[in-house]
Scaffold this motif. Structure first.
Motif, mmCIF file in Angstrom:
data_model
loop_
_atom_site.group_PDB
_atom_site.id
_atom_site.type_symbol
_atom_site.label_atom_id
_atom_site.label_comp_id
_atom_site.label_asym_id
_atom_site.label_seq_id
_atom_site.Cartn_x
_atom_site.Cartn_y
_atom_site.Cartn_z
ATOM 1 N N SER A 68 3.223 -8.939 3.624
ATOM 2 C CA SER A 68 2.130 -8.514 4.488
ATOM 3 C C SER A 68 2.266 -9.161 5.857
ATOM 4 O O SER A 68 2.468 -10.371 5.958
ATOM 5 C CB SER A 68 0.790 -8.910 3.862
ATOM 6 N N SER B 225 0.020 -9.679 8.183
ATOM 7 C CA SER B 225 -1.152 -10.388 8.661
ATOM 8 C C SER B 225 -2.027 -10.778 7.484
ATOM 9 O O SER B 225 -2.450 -9.918 6.724
ATOM 10 C CB SER B 225 -1.980 -9.505 9.600
ATOM 11 N N ASP C 193 7.931 -0.020 6.091
ATOM 12 C CA ASP C 193 6.672 -0.486 6.668
ATOM 13 C C ASP C 193 6.177 -1.717 5.922
ATOM 14 O O ASP C 193 6.089 -1.720 4.690
ATOM 15 C CB ASP C 193 5.631 0.633 6.592
ATOM 16 N N ASP D 182 3.175 -3.187 5.751
ATOM 17 C CA ASP D 182 1.929 -3.018 5.005
ATOM 18 C C ASP D 182 2.178 -2.274 3.695
ATOM 19 O O ASP D 182 1.647 -2.649 2.644
ATOM 20 C CB ASP D 182 0.901 -2.245 5.834
ATOM 21 N N GLU D 183 2.965 -1.213 3.759
ATOM 22 C CA GLU D 183 3.246 -0.433 2.553
ATOM 23 C C GLU D 183 4.055 -1.252 1.549
ATOM 24 O O GLU D 183 3.848 -1.144 0.336
ATOM 25 C CB GLU D 183 3.962 0.862 2.930
ATOM 26 N N ALA E 57 0.207 5.462 3.869
ATOM 27 C CA ALA E 57 -0.954 4.837 4.506
ATOM 28 C C ALA E 57 -2.140 5.797 4.444
ATOM 29 O O ALA E 57 -2.036 6.948 4.862
ATOM 30 C CB ALA E 57 -0.642 4.473 5.945
ATOM 31 N N LYS F 107 -7.204 -2.142 5.549
ATOM 32 C CA LYS F 107 -6.272 -1.020 5.552
ATOM 33 C C LYS F 107 -6.104 -0.526 4.122
ATOM 34 O O LYS F 107 -6.301 -1.284 3.169
ATOM 35 C CB LYS F 107 -4.923 -1.464 6.112
ATOM 36 N N SER G 207 -6.090 -3.750 1.771
ATOM 37 C CA SER G 207 -5.852 -5.106 2.272
ATOM 38 C C SER G 207 -7.174 -5.864 2.278
ATOM 39 O O SER G 207 -8.253 -5.267 2.242
ATOM 40 C CB SER G 207 -5.260 -5.060 3.678
ATOM 41 N N TRP H 192 -3.217 -7.658 -1.364
ATOM 42 C CA TRP H 192 -3.722 -6.288 -1.444
ATOM 43 C C TRP H 192 -4.280 -6.093 -2.842
ATOM 44 O O TRP H 192 -3.676 -6.530 -3.835
ATOM 45 C CB TRP H 192 -2.603 -5.285 -1.178
#
Length: 218
Positions: free
Chosen positions: A42, A44, A75, A77-78, A145, A153, A195, A202
């Protein structure tokens, strides 16, 4: 032994979470993802912050092997959402092997409907006097996303499961109920991951499981 199937569509999952995503919450070895660092990814907070998070133990018995044959998304985040979707599945299986419907591990990785689903699965095994053994394989992961907000998110994670080498085992006797491979061995998971503000973790929020998934066979 196969998991109970749910029929809510993935689109309904996304819509349901987006209505309550502002808080991002809900209710309280061989199983590594291919190419991924377990539990990180992640962007952040920072990677060092992610490393400082105390995650629950989800070590499984030696007779149960979870295989996550996933490619790491580009990505960040993904990728993080996919990592923790796998951790949610590990935690669910951990609760089954521990025979504890209130085990904190699945609660750490889930909330809302996904937490209720995990609890119901564990309760079904405990009530029936069963645990699980063998090899359970997860593959063909896709991530998308799904929106959300800066504070929470969301990523929709989908993947297949092959249970043809995973079996129910009687807790009292240790007797294994072996079953033959069939269409019922294959399931398709859709998990909406969110998130958490000020946390790299997550959490699964909503889940559907489609049984007898022809697209997952072969």
């Amino acid at each position: 032994m196969t998991r109970r199937t749910l029929t809510t569509t993935a689109a309904t999952l996304a819509a349901a979470l987006l209505l309550s995503a502002c808080g991002g919450g809900g209710d309280d070895s061989p199983d590594d993802i291919k190419g991924a660092d377990t539990g990180t990814g992640s962007p952040s907070p920072t990677a060092s912050a992610a490393a400082d998070v105390e995650r629950p133990d989800v070590s499984l018995p030696k007779d149960l092997k979870l295989v996550f044959d996933f490619e790491k998304p580009a990505d960040a985040d993904e990728a993080a959402a996919l990592d923790d979707a796998a951790n949610y599945i590990r935690a669910l299986n951990y609760g089954i092997t521990e025979q504890d419907p209130e085990d904190p591990a699945y609660k750490f990785y889930s909330g809302a409907g996904a937490a209720r689903y995990a609890k119901s699965q564990i309760e079904s095994y405990v009530d029936g006097g069963w645990t699980v053994t063998g090899e359970d394989r997860y593959y063909r992961a896709e991530t998308d996303a799904a929106g959300g907000s800066k504070a929470a998110k969301t990523v929709l994670v989908t993947f297949c499961e092959d249970q043809s080498k995973a079996y129910g085992k009687e807790v009292k006797t240790g007797k294994v109920q072996r079953t033959e491979e069939s269409l019922a061995s294959y399931q398709k998971f859709s998990i909406l991951m969110a998130s958490q503000q000020d946390s790299p973790v997550w959490r699964a929020q909503q889940i559907t499981v489609a049984g007898k998934a022809e697209e997952c066979r072969g």
